[in-house]
Design a protein around this motif. Sequence first.
Motif, PDB file in Angstrom:
ATOM      1  N   GLY A  68      -2.757   0.601   4.911  1.00 32.54           N
ATOM      2  CA  GLY A  68      -2.188   1.760   4.238  1.00 32.54           C
ATOM      3  C   GLY A  68      -0.961   1.399   3.415  1.00 32.54           C
ATOM      4  O   GLY A  68      -0.739   0.234   3.057  1.00 32.54           O
ATOM      5  N   PHE A  69      -0.141   2.395   3.132  1.00 34.60           N
ATOM      6  CA  PHE A  69       1.100   2.205   2.381  1.00 34.60           C
ATOM      7  C   PHE A  69       2.128   3.153   3.005  1.00 34.60           C
ATOM      8  O   PHE A  69       2.422   4.223   2.467  1.00 34.60           O
ATOM      9  CB  PHE A  69       0.881   2.524   0.907  1.00 34.60           C
ATOM     10  CG  PHE A  69       1.972   2.037  -0.016  1.00 34.60           C
ATOM     11  CD1 PHE A  69       3.234   1.710   0.446  1.00 34.60           C
ATOM     12  CD2 PHE A  69       1.732   1.931  -1.374  1.00 34.60           C
ATOM     13  CE1 PHE A  69       4.229   1.273  -0.407  1.00 34.60           C
ATOM     14  CE2 PHE A  69       2.708   1.506  -2.251  1.00 34.60           C
ATOM     15  CZ  PHE A  69       3.968   1.171  -1.762  1.00 34.60           C
ATOM     16  N   PRO A  70       2.686   2.768   4.182  1.00 34.30           N
ATOM     17  CA  PRO A  70       3.571   3.665   4.937  1.00 34.30           C
ATOM     18  C   PRO A  70       4.753   4.194   4.134  1.00 34.30           C
ATOM     19  O   PRO A  70       5.185   5.332   4.345  1.00 34.30           O
ATOM     20  CB  PRO A  70       4.043   2.774   6.097  1.00 34.30           C
ATOM     21  CG  PRO A  70       2.934   1.785   6.273  1.00 34.30           C
ATOM     22  CD  PRO A  70       2.449   1.502   4.881  1.00 34.30           C
ATOM     23  N   ALA A  71       5.275   3.400   3.213  1.00 37.56           N
ATOM     24  CA  ALA A  71       6.433   3.839   2.431  1.00 37.56           C
ATOM     25  C   ALA A  71       6.116   5.083   1.606  1.00 37.56           C
ATOM     26  O   ALA A  71       7.019   5.869   1.280  1.00 37.56           O
ATOM     27  CB  ALA A  71       6.897   2.709   1.520  1.00 37.56           C
ATOM     28  N   TRP A  72       4.842   5.282   1.281  1.00 36.56           N
ATOM     29  CA  TRP A  72       4.417   6.454   0.514  1.00 36.56           C
ATOM     30  C   TRP A  72       3.729   7.497   1.394  1.00 36.56           C
ATOM     31  O   TRP A  72       3.169   8.467   0.891  1.00 36.56           O
ATOM     32  CB  TRP A  72       3.469   6.032  -0.610  1.00 36.56           C
ATOM     33  CG  TRP A  72       4.176   5.552  -1.841  1.00 36.56           C
ATOM     34  CD1 TRP A  72       5.479   5.150  -1.942  1.00 36.56           C
ATOM     35  CD2 TRP A  72       3.621   5.426  -3.156  1.00 36.56           C
ATOM     36  NE1 TRP A  72       5.777   4.769  -3.235  1.00 36.56           N
ATOM     37  CE2 TRP A  72       4.645   4.935  -3.997  1.00 36.56           C
ATOM     38  CE3 TRP A  72       2.363   5.667  -3.692  1.00 36.56           C
ATOM     39  CZ2 TRP A  72       4.452   4.697  -5.354  1.00 36.56           C
ATOM     40  CZ3 TRP A  72       2.173   5.420  -5.040  1.00 36.56           C
ATOM     41  CH2 TRP A  72       3.200   4.948  -5.868  1.00 36.56           C
ATOM     42  N   GLY A  73       3.723   7.252   2.700  1.00 36.16           N
ATOM     43  CA  GLY A  73       3.074   8.199   3.601  1.00 36.16           C
ATOM     44  C   GLY A  73       1.573   8.055   3.659  1.00 36.16           C
ATOM     45  O   GLY A  73       0.877   8.966   4.124  1.00 36.16           O
ATOM     46  N   ILE A  74       1.049   6.914   3.210  1.00 38.57           N
ATOM     47  CA  ILE A  74      -0.398   6.673   3.278  1.00 38.57           C
ATOM     48  C   ILE A  74      -0.695   5.923   4.574  1.00 38.57           C
ATOM     49  O   ILE A  74      -0.237   4.788   4.751  1.00 38.57           O
ATOM     50  CB  ILE A  74      -0.879   5.855   2.060  1.00 38.57           C
ATOM     51  CG1 ILE A  74      -0.579   6.619   0.772  1.00 38.57           C
ATOM     52  CG2 ILE A  74      -2.375   5.546   2.179  1.00 38.57           C
ATOM     53  CD1 ILE A  74      -0.848   5.825  -0.486  1.00 38.57           C
ATOM     54  N   PRO A  75      -1.428   6.535   5.507  1.00 32.19           N
ATOM     55  CA  PRO A  75      -1.657   5.896   6.805  1.00 32.19           C
ATOM     56  C   PRO A  75      -2.642   4.740   6.725  1.00 32.19           C
ATOM     57  O   PRO A  75      -3.340   4.562   5.727  1.00 32.19           O
ATOM     58  CB  PRO A  75      -2.231   7.048   7.645  1.00 32.19           C
ATOM     59  CG  PRO A  75      -2.947   7.894   6.634  1.00 32.19           C
ATOM     60  CD  PRO A  75      -2.095   7.838   5.387  1.00 32.19           C
TER      61      PRO A  75
END
Length: 202
Positions: A177-184
């Motif tokens: 995911g991409f936690p910095a953008w809230g993508i799990p």
Amino acid sequence: HPPTPPTIEKLMMAATAASMPAMMSVAASAARGAAIGRQHSRSSAAALSSSSSSHRQGSAAYFNRNFLRGGFCRGDRSVASAAMQPIPGFETTMETLTPGSGAAVAKGDTVTVHATGIVEETGDKFWSTKDPGQTSFTYTAGVGKVITGWDQGCLGMSTGETRKLRIPALEGYGAGGFPAWGIPAGGTLLFTIEVLSIKGKK
């Protein structure tokens, strides 16, 4: 509901002129009738419970199939409908919401777009070029400058066209995911992309 069986007392009163063996037979019959009635009630209740459980499971499956995977997304109430079309060779699917005109996006073109991205699993918007302080986004098409689903999903679009993309994790931000953008981890992305301009490759 099954009819309520007569009580033992009523049957015995009705048989006062009968012999004791006959009265005992009547009582036994009443007891068997009561037992059968209780068993029928339990069977009916079990069948109703099973039916209710199946209905709940069916409703949940319908919701997941039509409202999460292919239906409403809570973030903007947008619809990824059955009109979503496959992109040959890829898992990403697309739907044209508004047609455009003119030349189509091709590999190597410089493309400027408005884009809004939502996480399908949560319904949360993680990015939009239309938000305050944001601006349109420019990239080079078809050469891996953006995630695979976006890159392939926008090929063939024309100026003014708006397209919806459903991008699975393997063609988005992957298992991490991409936690910095809230993508799990393993998050599926729903993008709405509008092509503002296309400049052909030099």
